[in-house]
Design an enzyme around this catalytic site. Structure first.
Site, PDB file in Angstrom:
ATOM      1  CB  THR A  11      -0.918   0.051   1.297  1.00  0.00           C
ATOM      2  OG1 THR A  11      -1.598  -1.292   1.186  1.00  0.00           O
ATOM      3  CG2 THR A  11      -1.909   1.222   1.239  1.00  0.00           C
ATOM      4  CB  ILE A  12       3.119   2.709   2.501  1.00  0.00           C
ATOM      5  CG1 ILE A  12       1.945   3.033   3.674  1.00  0.00           C
ATOM      6  CG2 ILE A  12       4.114   3.932   2.530  1.00  0.00           C
ATOM      7  CD1 ILE A  12       1.206   3.939   3.266  1.00  0.00           C
ATOM      8  CB  SER A 139       1.171   6.529  11.997  1.00  0.00           C
ATOM      9  OG  SER A 139       0.606   7.431  12.975  1.00  0.00           O
ATOM     10  CB  CYS A 140      -1.921   7.647   8.436  1.00  0.00           C
ATOM     11  SG  CYS A 140      -2.508   6.152   9.363  1.00  0.00           S
ATOM     12  NE  ARG A 168      -6.913   1.506   7.610  1.00  0.00           N
ATOM     13  CZ  ARG A 168      -5.837   1.339   8.429  1.00  0.00           C
ATOM     14  NH1 ARG A 168      -6.312   0.737   9.529  1.00  0.00           N
ATOM     15  NH2 ARG A 168      -4.677   1.256   8.041  1.00  0.00           N
ATOM     16  N   GLY A 195      -1.132   9.780  20.950  1.00  0.00           N
ATOM     17  CA  GLY A 195      -0.664  10.860  21.533  1.00  0.00           C
ATOM     18  C   GLY A 195       0.948  10.912  21.906  1.00  0.00           C
ATOM     19  CG  HIS A 220      -7.687   6.794   9.951  1.00  0.00           C
ATOM     20  ND1 HIS A 220      -7.749   5.458  10.615  1.00  0.00           N
ATOM     21  CD2 HIS A 220      -6.225   6.603   9.489  1.00  0.00           C
ATOM     22  CE1 HIS A 220      -6.670   4.672  10.261  1.00  0.00           C
ATOM     23  NE2 HIS A 220      -5.926   5.360   9.639  1.00  0.00           N
ATOM     24  CD  GLN A 301      -6.951   4.377   5.240  1.00  0.00           C
ATOM     25  OE1 GLN A 301      -7.544   5.401   5.469  1.00  0.00           O
ATOM     26  NE2 GLN A 301      -7.628   3.593   4.618  1.00  0.00           N
TER      27      GLN A 301
HETATM   28  P1  NAD Z   1       1.332  -3.626   2.977  1.00  0.00           P
HETATM   29  O1  NAD Z   1       1.150  -5.052   3.608  1.00  0.00           O
HETATM   30  O2  NAD Z   1       0.340  -3.252   2.187  1.00  0.00           O
HETATM   31  O3  NAD Z   1       2.616  -3.664   2.165  1.00  0.00           O
HETATM   32  C1  NAD Z   1       4.047  -4.414   2.773  1.00  0.00           C
HETATM   33  C2  NAD Z   1       4.543  -4.981   1.652  1.00  0.00           C
HETATM   34  O4  NAD Z   1       5.889  -5.546   2.060  1.00  0.00           O
HETATM   35  C3  NAD Z   1       3.747  -6.236   1.236  1.00  0.00           C
HETATM   36  O5  NAD Z   1       3.972  -6.076  -0.338  1.00  0.00           O
HETATM   37  C4  NAD Z   1       4.619  -7.473   1.587  1.00  0.00           C
HETATM   38  O6  NAD Z   1       4.497  -8.476   0.811  1.00  0.00           O
HETATM   39  C5  NAD Z   1       6.228  -6.803   1.631  1.00  0.00           C
HETATM   40  N1  NAD Z   1       7.006  -7.356   2.476  1.00  0.00           N
HETATM   41  C6  NAD Z   1       6.800  -8.288   3.589  1.00  0.00           C
HETATM   42  N2  NAD Z   1       7.890  -8.699   4.103  1.00  0.00           N
HETATM   43  C7  NAD Z   1       9.077  -8.359   3.511  1.00  0.00           C
HETATM   44  C8  NAD Z   1      10.250  -8.026   3.467  1.00  0.00           C
HETATM   45  N3  NAD Z   1      10.906  -8.963   4.520  1.00  0.00           N
HETATM   46  N4  NAD Z   1      10.925  -7.479   2.764  1.00  0.00           N
HETATM   47  C9  NAD Z   1      10.455  -6.643   1.774  1.00  0.00           C
HETATM   48  N5  NAD Z   1       9.173  -6.731   1.559  1.00  0.00           N
HETATM   49  C10 NAD Z   1       8.488  -7.312   2.550  1.00  0.00           C
HETATM   50  O7  NAD Z   1       1.727  -2.671   4.549  1.00  0.00           O
HETATM   51  P2  NAD Z   1       1.649  -1.165   4.314  1.00  0.00           P
HETATM   52  O8  NAD Z   1      -0.027  -0.729   4.530  1.00  0.00           O
HETATM   53  O9  NAD Z   1       2.308  -0.510   3.173  1.00  0.00           O
HETATM   54  O10 NAD Z   1       2.576  -0.318   5.480  1.00  0.00           O
HETATM   55  C11 NAD Z   1       3.800  -0.522   5.451  1.00  0.00           C
HETATM   56  C12 NAD Z   1       4.079   0.247   6.777  1.00  0.00           C
HETATM   57  O11 NAD Z   1       3.632   1.297   6.476  1.00  0.00           O
HETATM   58  C13 NAD Z   1       3.827  -0.338   8.070  1.00  0.00           C
HETATM   59  O12 NAD Z   1       4.836   0.125   8.787  1.00  0.00           O
HETATM   60  C14 NAD Z   1       2.742   0.227   8.168  1.00  0.00           C
HETATM   61  O13 NAD Z   1       2.254   0.543   9.686  1.00  0.00           O
HETATM   62  C15 NAD Z   1       2.796   1.950   7.766  1.00  0.00           C
HETATM   63  N6  NAD Z   1       1.633   2.569   7.058  1.00  0.00           N
HETATM   64  C16 NAD Z   1       0.580   2.107   6.683  1.00  0.00           C
HETATM   65  C17 NAD Z   1      -0.498   2.771   6.376  1.00  0.00           C
HETATM   66  C18 NAD Z   1      -1.653   2.141   5.788  1.00  0.00           C
HETATM   67  O14 NAD Z   1      -2.929   2.721   6.144  1.00  0.00           O
HETATM   68  N7  NAD Z   1      -1.643   1.053   5.134  1.00  0.00           N
HETATM   69  C19 NAD Z   1      -0.474   4.153   6.907  1.00  0.00           C
HETATM   70  C20 NAD Z   1       0.600   4.874   7.101  1.00  0.00           C
HETATM   71  C21 NAD Z   1       1.801   3.922   7.671  1.00  0.00           C
END
Ligand code: NAD
Length: 335
Positions: A11-12, A139-140, A168, A195, A220, A301
């Site tokens: 996602t990110i 974080s978001c 969400r 916080g 959110h 997010q």
């Molecule tokens: P996600 O699960 O959508 O994507 C993570 C990707 O990393 C997946 O493609 C997964 O297959 C891959 N992956 C897993 N293990 C791995 C490894 N060892 N090496 C390389 N790739 C690997 O997760 P996301 O939502 O993109 O979240 C990533 C980070 O961003 C987390 O720390 C999350 O808390 C943070 N974040 C997420 C959001 C959100 O709402 N999605 C918002 C802000 C921050």
């Protein structure tokens, strides 16, 4: 050109890769993935070199007909900066790899704050990350709160901030997440961890947060109350917030009354993936009672941290100051 590797293409990661590619001063070296799924297929279609994150599974990409450029170690070695966008906790495990190649790294908000030397929000503390080796983009939710609190602190001072975060249940693609038909105090203990996360940006801020989870995937919602340092008119605060490039103050005339309509608006604007990089703050909700300020803001997010990652790359490489970086990022993305 700053050579950027993206480790973790979910996602990110996929959003950060596209945003980096759009910058005039950055190149995407490639993206690392664990397995050859639809996102890997799309990465190749978008022209990104694919690197296998796990050596034992590298053959799966060839089996699926997807060409790889090597292992993640090679991606790290070739990059000036790595953006780690792996799931929570994996970033901390990866730190050793980045240190081995002396490649500065940016982590995401799912990691504990101590994964990095400094937590980052472009509007609030860009300078603290200049030249750092390990930076965590918060974080978001913390990004959204920091963007709102920074101008309020500067203009009026903040005596106390309180926010209720209606979160969400999962992202649209997370079909294994819930709740499906429920409302969860999450965490049940008060205050929530959000916080203290904001305190990684503003250590001296007095803030309490409460969290809930609801059966929604789009965004959110924050209900915010801030006791300011002085009495202020609502119209003055609204004008102040409207000056912020990463806060969109929604005009009543738009008739947007829900996160669903906000996402529709983003798609109508032609935003990639329907992304809303800015805090979406309802102008009508901006209310003051003496020193108390209230508002509702929605946070996308999946995307509000994306411009922050781009700015963190410039901070870590000391290639622009905060104002230049934010202006360049905003211009390239169309914020
Ligand atoms: P996600 O699960 O959508 O994507 C993570 C990707 O990393 C997946 O493609 C997964 O297959 C891959 N992956 C897993 N293990 C791995 C490894 N060892 N090496 C390389 N790739 C690997 O997760 P996301 O939502 O993109 O979240 C990533 C980070 O961003 C987390 O720390 C999350 O808390 C943070 N974040 C997420 C959001 C959100 O709402 N999605 C918002 C802000 C921050």
């Amino acid at each position: 050109m700053i050579r950027v590797g993206i480790n973790g293409y979910g996602t990110i990661g996929k959003r950060v890769a596209d945003a980096v590619r759009d910058q005039p001063d950055m190149d995407v070296v490639g993206v690392a993935k664990t397995r050859p799924n639809y996102e890997a297929e799309q990465a190749r279609r978008r022209g990104y070199d694919l690197y296998a994150a796990i050596e034992d599974r590298a053959h799966q990409f060839a089996d699926a007909g997807l060409e790889t450029a090597g292992l993640v170690d090679e991606l790290v070695a070739q990059s000036d900066v790595v953006v780690d966008a792996t799931p929570s906790g994996i970033g901390a495990q990866n730190r050793e790899l980045y240190e081995e190649y002396d490649t500065p790294a940016i982590y995401q908000g799912g990691e504990d704050a101590d994964v990095a030397d400094v937590s980052f929000n472009a509007r609030s503390n860009f300078e603290e990350s200049i030249g750092a080796d390990h930076v965590r983009v918060v974080s978001c939710n913390t990004t959204g709160l920091s963007r709102l609190l920074a101008p309020l602190r500067e203009a009026y001072g903040v005596e106390k901030a309180r926010a209720t975060l209606v979160r969400r249940g999962g992202d649209p693609s997370q079909s294994d997440r819930g709740p499906i038909n429920d409302i969860l105090p999450d965490p049940i203990s008060i205050p929530s961890h959000h916080g203290p996360d904001v305190n990684t940006i503003f250590p001296d801020l007095d803030i309490d947060t409460l969290g809930l989870k609801v059966p929604a995937t789009l965004m959110h919602m924050h209900a915010v109350n801030v006791t300011l340092g002085e009495d202020v008119d609502a119209s003055e605060v609204r004008d102040l917030l409207a000056e912020e490039s990463r806060i969109a103050v929604l005009d009543e005339d738009l008739g947007i009354e829900s996160t669903g309509e906000l996402k529709e608006y983003a798609m109508d604007m032609g935003r990639p993936r329907g992304d809303l990089w800015e805090n979406q703050l309802w102008g009508e909700s901006v209310t003051t009672e003496g020193r108390d300020f209230y508002c509702f803001q929605a946070i996308h997010q999946e995307s509000d941290v994306v411009p922050e990652n781009v700015d963190a790359i410039r901070a870590i490489t000391d290639s622009a100051d905060a104002a230049e970086s934010v202006a360049t990022t905003n211009d390239a993305l169309g914020i």
